[in-house]
Design a protein around this motif. Structure first.
Motif, PDB file in Angstrom:
ATOM      1  N   MET A   1       1.657  -7.395  12.376  1.00  0.00           N
ATOM      2  CA  MET A   1       2.451  -7.426  11.141  1.00  0.00           C
ATOM      3  C   MET A   1       1.916  -6.446  10.101  1.00  0.00           C
ATOM      4  SD  MET A   1       3.472 -11.321  10.372  1.00  0.00           S
ATOM      5  CE  MET A   1       4.586 -12.227  11.389  1.00  0.00           C
ATOM      6  N   VAL A   2       0.607  -6.336  10.022  1.00  0.00           N
ATOM      7  CA  VAL A   2      -0.008  -5.421   9.055  1.00  0.00           C
ATOM      8  C   VAL A   2       0.312  -3.970   9.430  1.00  0.00           C
ATOM      9  CG1 VAL A   2      -2.178  -4.709   8.001  1.00  0.00           C
ATOM     10  CG2 VAL A   2      -1.829  -7.093   8.606  1.00  0.00           C
ATOM     11  N   VAL A   3       0.238  -3.665  10.706  1.00  0.00           N
ATOM     12  CA  VAL A   3       0.570  -2.314  11.170  1.00  0.00           C
ATOM     13  C   VAL A   3       2.029  -2.003  10.865  1.00  0.00           C
ATOM     14  CG1 VAL A   3       0.828  -0.847  13.215  1.00  0.00           C
ATOM     15  CG2 VAL A   3      -1.225  -2.232  12.934  1.00  0.00           C
ATOM     16  N   VAL A   4       2.922  -2.934  11.167  1.00  0.00           N
ATOM     17  CA  VAL A   4       4.352  -2.709  10.912  1.00  0.00           C
ATOM     18  C   VAL A   4       4.602  -2.468   9.426  1.00  0.00           C
ATOM     19  CG1 VAL A   4       6.632  -3.812  10.927  1.00  0.00           C
ATOM     20  CG2 VAL A   4       5.189  -3.933  12.948  1.00  0.00           C
ATOM     21  N   ALA A   5       4.024  -3.293   8.578  1.00  0.00           N
ATOM     22  CA  ALA A   5       4.288  -3.195   7.142  1.00  0.00           C
ATOM     23  C   ALA A   5       3.742  -1.905   6.538  1.00  0.00           C
ATOM     24  CB  ALA A   5       3.690  -4.402   6.421  1.00  0.00           C
ATOM     25  N   PHE A   6       2.511  -1.564   6.840  1.00  0.00           N
ATOM     26  CA  PHE A   6       1.881  -0.459   6.118  1.00  0.00           C
ATOM     27  C   PHE A   6       2.012   0.892   6.808  1.00  0.00           C
ATOM     28  CE2 PHE A   6      -0.060  -4.174   4.212  1.00  0.00           C
ATOM     29  CZ  PHE A   6       0.220  -3.895   2.890  1.00  0.00           C
ATOM     30  N   MET A   7       2.198   0.922   8.103  1.00  0.00           N
ATOM     31  CA  MET A   7       2.389   2.208   8.762  1.00  0.00           C
ATOM     32  C   MET A   7       3.832   2.702   8.598  1.00  0.00           C
ATOM     33  SD  MET A   7      -0.469   3.381  10.056  1.00  0.00           S
ATOM     34  CE  MET A   7      -1.090   2.919   8.469  1.00  0.00           C
TER      35      MET A   7
ATOM     36  N   PRO B   1     -11.746  -9.882  15.752  1.00  0.00           N
ATOM     37  CA  PRO B   1     -12.449  -9.146  14.689  1.00  0.00           C
ATOM     38  C   PRO B   1     -11.482  -8.879  13.534  1.00  0.00           C
ATOM     39  CG  PRO B   1     -12.049  -7.719  16.584  1.00  0.00           C
ATOM     40  CD  PRO B   1     -11.576  -9.096  16.953  1.00  0.00           C
ATOM     41  N   LEU B   2     -11.537  -9.718  12.550  1.00  0.00           N
ATOM     42  CA  LEU B   2     -10.597  -9.675  11.434  1.00  0.00           C
ATOM     43  C   LEU B   2     -10.738  -8.400  10.613  1.00  0.00           C
ATOM     44  CD1 LEU B   2      -8.396 -11.338  10.102  1.00  0.00           C
ATOM     45  CD2 LEU B   2     -10.136 -12.448   8.720  1.00  0.00           C
ATOM     46  N   TYR B   3     -11.927  -7.853  10.566  1.00  0.00           N
ATOM     47  CA  TYR B   3     -12.162  -6.658   9.746  1.00  0.00           C
ATOM     48  C   TYR B   3     -11.318  -5.465  10.185  1.00  0.00           C
ATOM     49  CZ  TYR B   3     -15.373  -5.506  13.573  1.00  0.00           C
ATOM     50  OH  TYR B   3     -15.922  -5.258  14.809  1.00  0.00           O
ATOM     51  N   LEU B   4     -10.930  -5.414  11.451  1.00  0.00           N
ATOM     52  CA  LEU B   4     -10.103  -4.293  11.919  1.00  0.00           C
ATOM     53  C   LEU B   4      -8.703  -4.321  11.310  1.00  0.00           C
ATOM     54  CD1 LEU B   4     -11.111  -4.180  15.684  1.00  0.00           C
ATOM     55  CD2 LEU B   4     -11.852  -2.669  13.843  1.00  0.00           C
ATOM     56  N   SER B   5      -8.212  -5.508  10.962  1.00  0.00           N
ATOM     57  CA  SER B   5      -6.874  -5.596  10.390  1.00  0.00           C
ATOM     58  C   SER B   5      -6.833  -5.058   8.960  1.00  0.00           C
ATOM     59  CB  SER B   5      -6.370  -7.040  10.431  1.00  0.00           C
ATOM     60  OG  SER B   5      -7.102  -7.848   9.547  1.00  0.00           O
ATOM     61  N   TYR B   6      -7.987  -4.910   8.335  1.00  0.00           N
ATOM     62  CA  TYR B   6      -8.036  -4.394   6.962  1.00  0.00           C
ATOM     63  C   TYR B   6      -7.957  -2.872   6.894  1.00  0.00           C
ATOM     64  CZ  TYR B   6      -8.993  -8.950   5.009  1.00  0.00           C
ATOM     65  OH  TYR B   6      -8.882 -10.255   4.605  1.00  0.00           O
ATOM     66  N   LEU B   7      -7.974  -2.200   8.014  1.00  0.00           N
ATOM     67  CA  LEU B   7      -7.894  -0.741   8.024  1.00  0.00           C
ATOM     68  C   LEU B   7      -6.493  -0.212   7.745  1.00  0.00           C
ATOM     69  CD1 LEU B   7     -10.044   0.038  11.177  1.00  0.00           C
ATOM     70  CD2 LEU B   7     -10.686   0.358   8.790  1.00  0.00           C
ATOM     71  N   TRP B   8      -5.485  -0.961   8.144  1.00  0.00           N
ATOM     72  CA  TRP B   8      -4.121  -0.444   8.148  1.00  0.00           C
ATOM     73  C   TRP B   8      -3.543  -0.267   6.755  1.00  0.00           C
ATOM     74  CZ3 TRP B   8      -3.455   1.809  12.424  1.00  0.00           C
ATOM     75  CH2 TRP B   8      -4.083   1.317  13.561  1.00  0.00           C
ATOM     76  N   MET B   9      -3.870  -1.157   5.834  1.00  0.00           N
ATOM     77  CA  MET B   9      -3.326  -1.037   4.482  1.00  0.00           C
ATOM     78  C   MET B   9      -3.814   0.239   3.787  1.00  0.00           C
ATOM     79  SD  MET B   9      -3.410  -3.785   1.436  1.00  0.00           S
ATOM     80  CE  MET B   9      -2.517  -3.558  -0.071  1.00  0.00           C
ATOM     81  N   PRO B  10      -5.120   0.515   3.755  1.00  0.00           N
ATOM     82  CA  PRO B  10      -5.544   1.761   3.113  1.00  0.00           C
ATOM     83  C   PRO B  10      -4.992   3.011   3.802  1.00  0.00           C
ATOM     84  CG  PRO B  10      -7.450   0.360   3.542  1.00  0.00           C
ATOM     85  CD  PRO B  10      -6.254  -0.318   4.132  1.00  0.00           C
ATOM     86  N   LEU B  11      -4.857   2.958   5.128  1.00  0.00           N
ATOM     87  CA  LEU B  11      -4.314   4.122   5.835  1.00  0.00           C
ATOM     88  C   LEU B  11      -2.862   4.392   5.435  1.00  0.00           C
ATOM     89  CD1 LEU B  11      -5.779   3.668   9.425  1.00  0.00           C
ATOM     90  CD2 LEU B  11      -6.389   5.408   7.741  1.00  0.00           C
ATOM     91  N   GLY B  12      -2.050   3.355   5.444  1.00  0.00           N
ATOM     92  CA  GLY B  12      -0.640   3.512   5.076  1.00  0.00           C
ATOM     93  C   GLY B  12      -0.466   3.914   3.621  1.00  0.00           C
ATOM     94  N   VAL B  13      -1.233   3.291   2.731  1.00  0.00           N
ATOM     95  CA  VAL B  13      -1.120   3.599   1.301  1.00  0.00           C
ATOM     96  C   VAL B  13      -1.666   4.999   1.015  1.00  0.00           C
ATOM     97  CG1 VAL B  13      -1.858   2.896  -1.011  1.00  0.00           C
ATOM     98  CG2 VAL B  13      -1.110   1.183   0.621  1.00  0.00           C
ATOM     99  N   ALA B  14      -2.708   5.434   1.732  1.00  0.00           N
ATOM    100  CA  ALA B  14      -3.235   6.788   1.556  1.00  0.00           C
ATOM    101  C   ALA B  14      -2.198   7.825   1.967  1.00  0.00           C
ATOM    102  CB  ALA B  14      -4.513   6.974   2.357  1.00  0.00           C
ATOM    103  N   LEU B  15      -1.507   7.563   3.056  1.00  0.00           N
ATOM    104  CA  LEU B  15      -0.469   8.489   3.515  1.00  0.00           C
ATOM    105  C   LEU B  15       0.699   8.525   2.531  1.00  0.00           C
ATOM    106  CD1 LEU B  15       0.202  10.459   5.706  1.00  0.00           C
ATOM    107  CD2 LEU B  15       1.063   8.580   7.090  1.00  0.00           C
ATOM    108  N   LEU B  16       1.072   7.375   2.007  1.00  0.00           N
ATOM    109  CA  LEU B  16       2.118   7.329   0.992  1.00  0.00           C
ATOM    110  C   LEU B  16       1.669   8.060  -0.277  1.00  0.00           C
ATOM    111  CD1 LEU B  16       4.855   6.367  -0.088  1.00  0.00           C
ATOM    112  CD2 LEU B  16       3.741   4.223  -0.725  1.00  0.00           C
ATOM    113  N   SER B  17       0.420   7.904  -0.652  1.00  0.00           N
ATOM    114  CA  SER B  17      -0.105   8.585  -1.839  1.00  0.00           C
ATOM    115  C   SER B  17      -0.090  10.098  -1.658  1.00  0.00           C
ATOM    116  CB  SER B  17      -1.524   8.104  -2.140  1.00  0.00           C
ATOM    117  OG  SER B  17      -1.521   6.736  -2.456  1.00  0.00           O
TER     118      SER B  17
END
Length: 172
Positions: A55-61, A130-146
């Protein structure tokens, strides 16, 4: 400048493809879990994998390409009058305000992702994801949008106008 726009465009399309693959995977995992429940053997960890990863990948990518194609909700209340400002001031101002807002989001999302990665946080349960891996997708998607918003400040596009056609003046 055109080379940077093309590179960002390729990254946006790749992120969108990744979001599409994650959406299909989400459908398959949920379907397999539902079928497994019919036969008394649910798919262990299906909920966690879907909720924390797919879901995180779908939303932010999908976020950057959705912005580029004009697929998000837009308020065009006063756009007709504001477009009259010289030098494409209105679209640049909107992109600058969005960049400021998403810049703050990027800052906090990156900070949180780095903290979670450092802690190596996992979920509780039978399968410790490993929950920490799911936190990577938001900054990646928002960085690309930025990055796209920064480019839109420099070279504004019409709503929904794809950057590949804007950069070349309509000729591909």
């Amino acid at each position: 400048m055109i080379g940077i726009e093309r590179a960002v465009g390729r990254l946006e399309r790749a992120a969108d493809l990744l979001a599409g693959i994650a959406l299909i995977a989400m459908m398959l995992v949920i379907s397999a879990d539902a079928l497994g429940r019919l036969f008394g053997a649910p798919l262990q960890g299906a909920y966690e994998f879907t909720a924390y990863y797919l879901m995180v990948v779908v939303a932010f990518m999908a976020l950057p390409r959705s912005y580029v194609t004009g697929g998000q909700v837009r308020l065009e209340l006063m756009e007709r009058w504001l477009k009259r400002a010289p030098g494409n001031l209105w679209p640049r101002l909107v992109s600058a305000m969005l960049l400021a807002a998403f810049g703050v989001l990027l800052w906090f999302a990156t900070e949180e992702a780095l903290r979670r990665i450092a802690e190596r946080e996992t979920t509780f349960g039978v399968i410790q994801w490993p929950l920490y891996l799911s936190y990577l997708w938001m900054p990646l998607g928002v960085a690309l949008l930025s990055a796209r918003l920064a480019l839109d400040i420099l070279r504004p596009r019409e709503a929904g106008e794809l950057p590949e056609t804007a950069a070349t003046g309509g000729a591909e």
